[in-house]
Motif scaffolding. Sequence first.
Motif, short mmCIF file in Angstrom:
data_model
loop_
_atom_site.label_atom_id
_atom_site.label_comp_id
_atom_site.label_asym_id
_atom_site.label_seq_id
_atom_site.Cartn_x
_atom_site.Cartn_y
_atom_site.Cartn_z
N GLN A 227 0.88 -1.22 -0.04
CA GLN A 227 0.06 0.02 0.03
C GLN A 227 0.94 1.17 0.08
OE1 GLN A 227 -2.41 -0.46 3.42
NE2 GLN A 227 -3.87 -1.98 2.39
N ARG A 228 1.76 1.35 0.93
CA ARG A 228 2.82 2.38 0.84
C ARG A 228 3.54 2.67 -0.43
NH1 ARG A 228 5.59 0.59 6.15
NH2 ARG A 228 7.26 1.84 5.56
N ILE A 229 3.78 1.56 -1.14
CA ILE A 229 4.54 1.79 -2.45
C ILE A 229 3.57 2.09 -3.44
CG2 ILE A 229 5.46 0.35 -4.28
CD1 ILE A 229 6.81 -1.53 -2.08
N LEU B 85 11.02 6.04 1.66
CA LEU B 85 10.16 6.73 0.71
C LEU B 85 9.98 7.93 1.20
CD1 LEU B 85 7.32 4.10 0.34
CD2 LEU B 85 9.29 4.49 -1.04
N ASN B 86 10.48 8.50 2.12
CA ASN B 86 10.45 10.06 2.68
C ASN B 86 11.76 10.88 2.06
OD1 ASN B 86 12.70 9.46 4.11
ND2 ASN B 86 11.55 9.61 6.20
N GLY B 87 12.44 10.14 1.39
CA GLY B 87 13.44 11.08 0.62
C GLY B 87 14.87 10.82 1.05
N ASN B 88 14.99 10.68 2.28
CA ASN B 88 16.00 10.43 3.18
C ASN B 88 17.00 9.39 2.56
OD1 ASN B 88 15.08 12.30 4.97
ND2 ASN B 88 14.85 10.93 6.66
N VAL B 89 18.26 9.85 2.09
CA VAL B 89 19.29 8.97 1.94
C VAL B 89 19.93 8.44 2.90
CG1 VAL B 89 21.62 8.95 0.43
CG2 VAL B 89 19.80 10.41 -0.23
N PHE B 90 19.98 6.83 2.93
CA PHE B 90 20.87 6.25 3.88
C PHE B 90 21.95 5.62 3.73
CE2 PHE B 90 17.64 3.26 2.01
CZ PHE B 90 18.23 2.27 1.72
N ASP B 91 22.19 5.60 2.49
CA ASP B 91 23.59 4.98 2.07
C ASP B 91 23.76 5.33 0.39
OD1 ASP B 91 26.00 3.68 1.82
OD2 ASP B 91 25.00 1.59 1.73
N THR B 92 25.06 5.48 0.08
CA THR B 92 25.28 5.80 -1.43
C THR B 92 26.89 5.30 -1.45
OG1 THR B 92 25.34 7.38 -3.25
CG2 THR B 92 26.11 8.16 -1.05
N SER B 93 27.11 5.05 -2.83
CA SER B 93 28.37 4.80 -3.29
C SER B 93 28.92 6.01 -3.75
CB SER B 93 28.33 3.69 -4.25
OG SER B 93 27.86 4.11 -5.34
N ILE B 94 28.26 7.27 -3.90
CA ILE B 94 28.71 8.18 -4.58
C ILE B 94 29.20 9.44 -3.48
CG2 ILE B 94 28.10 10.13 -6.27
CD1 ILE B 94 26.05 8.05 -7.38
N GLU B 95 30.41 9.96 -3.42
CA GLU B 95 30.64 10.80 -2.44
C GLU B 95 29.96 12.04 -2.44
OE1 GLU B 95 34.68 13.04 -0.98
OE2 GLU B 95 34.88 11.28 -2.22
N SER B 96 29.98 12.63 -3.61
CA SER B 96 29.10 13.68 -3.57
C SER B 96 27.56 13.70 -2.95
CB SER B 96 29.01 14.38 -4.88
OG SER B 96 28.35 13.42 -5.75
N VAL B 97 26.93 12.57 -3.26
CA VAL B 97 25.46 12.32 -2.83
C VAL B 97 25.74 12.47 -1.23
CG1 VAL B 97 23.57 10.87 -2.54
CG2 VAL B 97 24.84 11.41 -4.89
#
Length: 181
Positions: free
Chosen positions: A34-36, A87-99
């Motif tokens: 439902q959330r998706i 889903l709220n847009g918070n980034v929790f992890d990335t492989s990209i340093e600038s992000v």
Amino acid sequence: MKYLNFGILALSLFLSSCISDSENTQIIFERDLQRIEEFVRENPIPSVKEFSDPGLGIRIFWQEVSNSGRKAFLGDTVVVDYVGKLLNGNVFDTSIESVARENNIFNPNRPYGPFRFAFGLEPVIQGFLFGISQMEEGDKATVIMPSLYGYGRDAAQGIPSISVLMFELDYIKLKTPEDEE
């Protein structure tokens, strides 16, 4: 009155204990679906191709399709850049340093750069692995997965328990045993 409150409490505990873990898992899965659906309806993701499997609940939206024909198989080396979000847009992890820097999750002790792993042989969350399995080298896509295919009931750094996850994937390179011949 005390006995009535105690009786209601005891009854509610009894009834909640009658619900099995599999039923709880199904309820969580249905809430995630439902959330998706709500997220996708309210936040359309631009795409040139889509994948949706109601049984799995995983949705994939391709921003770029390479048509390279190169898909990963067990043991192939996959190289991918990614951004993991709630889903709220918070980034929790990335492989990209600038992000990582833009989202205040930069860790100076962590090496940034494309994530390289042996497909199906290294520990990678199921939804991430499934997304890659549907993509070809050179594709860019957004994968949204129910918590069951992410971290489930376990909380991880920056990820609350029972969280629907979204990954923006840039499938950079595929290296197969045939590539080494």
